[in-house]
Motif scaffolding. Sequence first.
Motif, PDB file in Angstrom:
ATOM      1  N   GLY A   9      -1.062  19.858  -4.055  1.00  0.00           N
ATOM      2  CA  GLY A   9      -0.780  21.269  -4.287  1.00  0.00           C
ATOM      3  C   GLY A   9      -1.191  22.193  -3.154  1.00  0.00           C
ATOM      4  O   GLY A   9      -0.707  23.319  -3.067  1.00  0.00           O
ATOM      5  N   LEU A 210      -0.991  17.364   5.753  1.00  0.00           N
ATOM      6  CA  LEU A 210       0.199  18.144   5.423  1.00  0.00           C
ATOM      7  C   LEU A 210       1.321  17.221   4.994  1.00  0.00           C
ATOM      8  O   LEU A 210       2.173  17.559   4.188  1.00  0.00           O
ATOM      9  CB  LEU A 210       0.682  18.881   6.680  1.00  0.00           C
ATOM     10  CG  LEU A 210       0.121  20.253   6.959  1.00  0.00           C
ATOM     11  CD1 LEU A 210       0.594  20.714   8.324  1.00  0.00           C
ATOM     12  CD2 LEU A 210       0.564  21.241   5.875  1.00  0.00           C
TER      13      LEU A 210
ATOM     14  N   LEU B  28       0.700  25.342  -4.533  1.00  0.00           N
ATOM     15  CA  LEU B  28       2.149  25.529  -4.662  1.00  0.00           C
ATOM     16  C   LEU B  28       2.797  24.304  -5.283  1.00  0.00           C
ATOM     17  O   LEU B  28       2.362  23.186  -5.049  1.00  0.00           O
ATOM     18  CB  LEU B  28       2.763  25.762  -3.272  1.00  0.00           C
ATOM     19  CG  LEU B  28       2.280  26.996  -2.508  1.00  0.00           C
ATOM     20  CD1 LEU B  28       2.930  27.030  -1.128  1.00  0.00           C
ATOM     21  CD2 LEU B  28       2.624  28.270  -3.269  1.00  0.00           C
ATOM     22  N   TYR B  31       8.017  19.648  -3.601  1.00  0.00           N
ATOM     23  CA  TYR B  31       9.424  19.275  -3.425  1.00  0.00           C
ATOM     24  C   TYR B  31      10.356  20.446  -3.137  1.00  0.00           C
ATOM     25  O   TYR B  31      11.529  20.406  -3.488  1.00  0.00           O
ATOM     26  CB  TYR B  31       9.912  18.492  -4.655  1.00  0.00           C
ATOM     27  CG  TYR B  31       9.041  17.295  -4.937  1.00  0.00           C
ATOM     28  CD1 TYR B  31       8.997  16.226  -4.046  1.00  0.00           C
ATOM     29  CD2 TYR B  31       8.215  17.235  -6.063  1.00  0.00           C
ATOM     30  CE1 TYR B  31       8.162  15.132  -4.272  1.00  0.00           C
ATOM     31  CE2 TYR B  31       7.385  16.151  -6.297  1.00  0.00           C
ATOM     32  CZ  TYR B  31       7.365  15.107  -5.401  1.00  0.00           C
ATOM     33  OH  TYR B  31       6.547  14.044  -5.624  1.00  0.00           O
ATOM     34  N   LYS B 238       5.131  17.948  -0.009  1.00  0.00           N
ATOM     35  CA  LYS B 238       4.712  19.308   0.344  1.00  0.00           C
ATOM     36  C   LYS B 238       5.846  20.024   1.057  1.00  0.00           C
ATOM     37  O   LYS B 238       5.824  20.225   2.280  1.00  0.00           O
ATOM     38  CB  LYS B 238       3.458  19.238   1.223  1.00  0.00           C
ATOM     39  CG  LYS B 238       2.269  18.623   0.484  1.00  0.00           C
ATOM     40  CD  LYS B 238       0.989  18.631   1.289  1.00  0.00           C
ATOM     41  CE  LYS B 238      -0.134  18.011   0.457  1.00  0.00           C
ATOM     42  NZ  LYS B 238      -1.377  17.793   1.236  1.00  0.00           N
ATOM     43  N   ARG B 240       6.465  22.888   1.206  1.00  0.00           N
ATOM     44  CA  ARG B 240       5.959  24.110   1.846  1.00  0.00           C
ATOM     45  C   ARG B 240       5.939  23.983   3.363  1.00  0.00           C
ATOM     46  O   ARG B 240       6.134  24.978   4.074  1.00  0.00           O
ATOM     47  CB  ARG B 240       4.551  24.397   1.366  1.00  0.00           C
ATOM     48  CG  ARG B 240       3.543  23.368   1.872  1.00  0.00           C
ATOM     49  CD  ARG B 240       2.262  23.297   1.084  1.00  0.00           C
ATOM     50  NE  ARG B 240       1.423  24.480   1.206  1.00  0.00           N
ATOM     51  CZ  ARG B 240       0.537  24.838   0.284  1.00  0.00           C
ATOM     52  NH1 ARG B 240       0.387  24.076  -0.809  1.00  0.00           N
ATOM     53  NH2 ARG B 240      -0.182  25.920   0.435  1.00  0.00           N
ATOM     54  N   LEU B 241       5.661  22.759   3.853  1.00  0.00           N
ATOM     55  CA  LEU B 241       5.551  22.557   5.304  1.00  0.00           C
ATOM     56  C   LEU B 241       6.838  23.007   5.996  1.00  0.00           C
ATOM     57  O   LEU B 241       6.806  23.616   7.067  1.00  0.00           O
ATOM     58  CB  LEU B 241       5.273  21.075   5.603  1.00  0.00           C
ATOM     59  CG  LEU B 241       5.358  20.639   7.061  1.00  0.00           C
ATOM     60  CD1 LEU B 241       4.385  21.411   7.946  1.00  0.00           C
ATOM     61  CD2 LEU B 241       5.079  19.142   7.189  1.00  0.00           C
TER      62      LEU B 241
END
Lengths: 340, 340, 340, 340
Positions: A9, A210, B28, B31, B238, B240-241
Amino acid sequence: MLFFENDYGEGAHSAILKRLSETNFEKLPGYGSDTYTQSAKEKIRNACAAPDADVFFLMGGTQTNAIVISTLLKRYEGVVCAQTGHINSHEAGAIEYTGHKVLALPQHNGKIAADELRQYLTGFYADENHEHMVFPGMVYISHPTEYGTLYTKSELEALSAICRDYEIPLYMDGARLGYGLVCPDTDVTLPDIARLTDVFYIGGTKVGALCGEAVVFPKKAPAHFMTMIKQQGALLAKGRLLGIQFDTLFTDELYKKISANALHTASRLKAALKAKGYRFLLDSPTNQIFVVLDNETLERLRREVVFSFWEKCDDSHTAIRFATSWATAMDDVDALIQLL
Amino acid sequence: MLFFENDYGEGAHSAILKRLSETNFEKLPGYGSDTYTQSAKEKIRNACAAPDADVFFLMGGTQTNAIVISTLLKRYEGVVCAQTGHINSHEAGAIEYTGHKVLALPQHNGKIAADELRQYLTGFYADENHEHMVFPGMVYISHPTEYGTLYTKSELEALSAICRDYEIPLYMDGARLGYGLVCPDTDVTLPDIARLTDVFYIGGTKVGALCGEAVVFPKKAPAHFMTMIKQQGALLAKGRLLGIQFDTLFTDELYKKISANALHTASRLKAALKAKGYRFLLDSPTNQIFVVLDNETLERLRREVVFSFWEKCDDSHTAIRFATSWATAMDDVDALIQLL
Amino acid sequence: MLFFENDYGEGAHSAILKRLSETNFEKLPGYGSDTYTQSAKEKIRNACAAPDADVFFLMGGTQTNAIVISTLLKRYEGVVCAQTGHINSHEAGAIEYTGHKVLALPQHNGKIAADELRQYLTGFYADENHEHMVFPGMVYISHPTEYGTLYTKSELEALSAICRDYEIPLYMDGARLGYGLVCPDTDVTLPDIARLTDVFYIGGTKVGALCGEAVVFPKKAPAHFMTMIKQQGALLAKGRLLGIQFDTLFTDELYKKISANALHTASRLKAALKAKGYRFLLDSPTNQIFVVLDNETLERLRREVVFSFWEKCDDSHTAIRFATSWATAMDDVDALIQLL
Amino acid sequence: MLFFENDYGEGAHSAILKRLSETNFEKLPGYGSDTYTQSAKEKIRNACAAPDADVFFLMGGTQTNAIVISTLLKRYEGVVCAQTGHINSHEAGAIEYTGHKVLALPQHNGKIAADELRQYLTGFYADENHEHMVFPGMVYISHPTEYGTLYTKSELEALSAICRDYEIPLYMDGARLGYGLVCPDTDVTLPDIARLTDVFYIGGTKVGALCGEAVVFPKKAPAHFMTMIKQQGALLAKGRLLGIQFDTLFTDELYKKISANALHTASRLKAALKAKGYRFLLDSPTNQIFVVLDNETLERLRREVVFSFWEKCDDSHTAIRFATSWATAMDDVDALIQLL
């Protein structure tokens, strides 16, 4: 909202972001030929006590499974795994997409049993029609499993011995390997894994990176493995992104240190659940906790905590999962305990 | 050593690293379902003037090509491209690995010609044996091409019209798209590309990101595209990356601004090369400069500059490539000019 | 030795060999465009009461399964079948080789149950992670099954209704279809099958042909199905070989007539086994008889009869299979009965 | 109509039909384990002077190419062939469907040149980016080629030597091998081919069989080749169909005898064409004759003869192909000559 939904997360451990920034403007060669990647490989070899190991870095778990399995299997072979193995259920058919069957064995809290594996292999070759069937060409296990359970060293030794008898590789999916290695209950070390398997990966995505997983072939990688990584679209131009992350994680045992946080927080949460009389779906010794909630509790907790739905047990009960991670704050655990 | 080897020698633009740090501990969902990814998609839709576009983020160019092409082609179709197309030569057979043939047309400074494309398609259907052959199911172009050249708007319109006549998608590989969009010589904009193609990608890896490419379907993505991304091992836990990087690149036109640096530095270098009488292999208007060096100069420069070998021209001459990027310092260009 | 090992021990029905000889020197166009193939297709359409059906001829069962399934499934889909389905166990991973997962359901004497199928499909879409899983894209049944059992018309109607609810094709593997159609116990006709399935095949190899299976799409075949047949290496230059055989089999109901022989001989053998107190593994109404033998009987029969080993029941008992066929002589049955 | 369209217009040689009938009711084991198949293999080994050869029977040319090539190539390899190679143009992408690239070299009347092959291989390994490219893993040649031309023994020796230098197999597609072996101009024998290649096939479909090709591995087949045949859907239950045909063809040199008919008839036709001043597209020494016709002649002949369109030469000329075969009657040739 309190977050116990999964172990991916947050972004990355701060030390990783720091190293990425510090090295950002160095001009490095691509595709993993940079010095950070080389250094990360060396540190991993040392941590595994496997000086001849070949190490590669990939982006994620499904990608790693698909590449390792499709690369090691011969055309007529499939991969044996537990019914609940990630490759059998939650990777959208990524293994079959490469042309290979997943051969499922019964699962026992997420694990396969050595005697059932041997029985399966013996039975296969005893079947006079086996040339019309998919040959078992590899054994896949996850450690920790999808249920957070761990193989003991003697279980691994038994699986390893069977695989060597049948001359097929034993492959360990270590998406959450850190959380297994630092578990107080385990007797399995990284060098044990390097000794007993033919290939495994050290998960980064769920343990502080990451992104990224480190694939380790303790003896030797298949020839032209890099070309096959490219062929499956997984060769990163800026290999530094993975190299620097793993170089950081394997400096001063950061990987283990941050893994320990997940275990500490899980441990306190488990104790509290037990004390309050919650029922566990199964006993998981790592960072995933599976609890059976009645409907009323489920609804109440859902308003303040994010967790994963696992399965419907009956009309009035549901199994859910709380996951802790390298990033879980003990304060959040305490806040959750207040709510139980 | 001066570095002009490629456009992926550094990490990421500082603004990206900064945003990754600022958001690092936000919890967050995975996916690609996080808000940064949603925001990045919206900004890209706006930049493309394509409000209904479906946008996805993937890790690298070969991966993107393999997923887009294998997902859009029907079983009996192949992809048409220039002989020099990246998918035809430098992706380790990633397209064929998914089961599809690459159908090569002649290249003209890296581009395909509309009349040759039409002739090929007409000829295919006129051949009475065509049901025994691979159907042309898609057209792949790169822009800028592997030679740094650009299609004009009218060339794109011609290709687009042919594809629509034959009801096959036109796909643009934009690994270096930024460098094409800000080229003073181009008349092609992002909205033009969204209007004229059926799918394209906006390259991040070579234009300021640590990794990542944004795939844009101006009208609509294939059903269950996410599942197919997962199936090919390319779905990032992640997400988000990628989302945060593209959200940053498409805030305040950062993508274009940093692209401009590559063009400014290339432009000064080209002018100096021309002034000093160097011979160009071809005239490339973007960030890649192809120069023919005699052996003596080659050896001399090699001692102080890193560049790419391109091809042997004859016994005494070699074509090489200088690449600039979003990160190239004008001081380095000046230092290189001193050495010429 | 008496031969009851399988239903493909002889060559072809004499009428087929005769037609092959009579037409041998006619100069016919290739790839199934000859008149005999056209005539065979028309006769099959009539027999199926499916005037718009598309019919194709392929060489064998595994080939047919692989081509039909891989052609109808979308990239992200797998095929649902019984655990014991031929595609799941005895086709060397031919389905997975085309990139698709086989999704096994529990089997009940070789059949799947409609309620379990619906439960599986409902459960799949109810799972919030289903986009990370293989979509059920088709249902495969065999009729007769691998155990010689048959679906009733109402069972087929139930499966068909579910498939239509979920908009996925229902596919019937009819390797031994003739033996099912003429079974006295069945209420399922060829027109029923054409009405209730989306594609099925009429087995030739096991029912009187040298080779060959007729694939029937009652409504419409996928576009460019012939090209995909070619792509999987299954397009016969001398398509006449298949066309003439099926044209013969579907002239004057030869297919049904010769199928009846297998049922008559099986019926007499079953009655004798029952009368002599043999135990059946299961009750199969078609041409395969599964009997449990004690070791002594097994050894004794083995000296004079060829049959198939099926499975070890316990230390002193083994299940075996006797198969009759279109070619089984009643005299051989009587001779076998003498030995029982 | 006179038939010169191709060499697969009739059924099988009468001796084959006779043997199929004579053996029809023998009860034989399946999948190629019958005695006729064993006998055929032994006769082929003898004809090839390759006592250790592994021989397999498959149904058709595209199937054979796909299985042999996909089985011998490693995951990261492609197959090198002439631009005009059958696998590159007329097999609907069957090779790519198995995941491998076809690497086309220039063709010279359908053949590849040894020096160009060596240059290609040397160049590949000299390219510092070759790990990002498809490795050349096999060389495919056809003999006779798609243009009816033949390699000389010294040409084959040169190709063979290169393949052995690079340790990659040399594979010969012998769809029309009989017509090459009996060509008066050739110095290449079956034992030469067995000595110089690593795998080849002896075509049956175009040389007197109903169907079938014999794959010969002069040294050794890949492990579990039969399972891979099954996996690609090509394992025939009634293997006798292929075994009996090849056993017949390799009894008393029938294969060569019937091949000679194609050459005799072609030879008389060629002489007549030459005498009448027809222009040849190229000089083919086997059973395919490529002639350039003006429009008027084309239209006139078309009314009474079936032949193949080959290519449009210019507005007033078209290249066509006349093919003779094992079944061509000299009377038909004479009738055609009358029409010229």
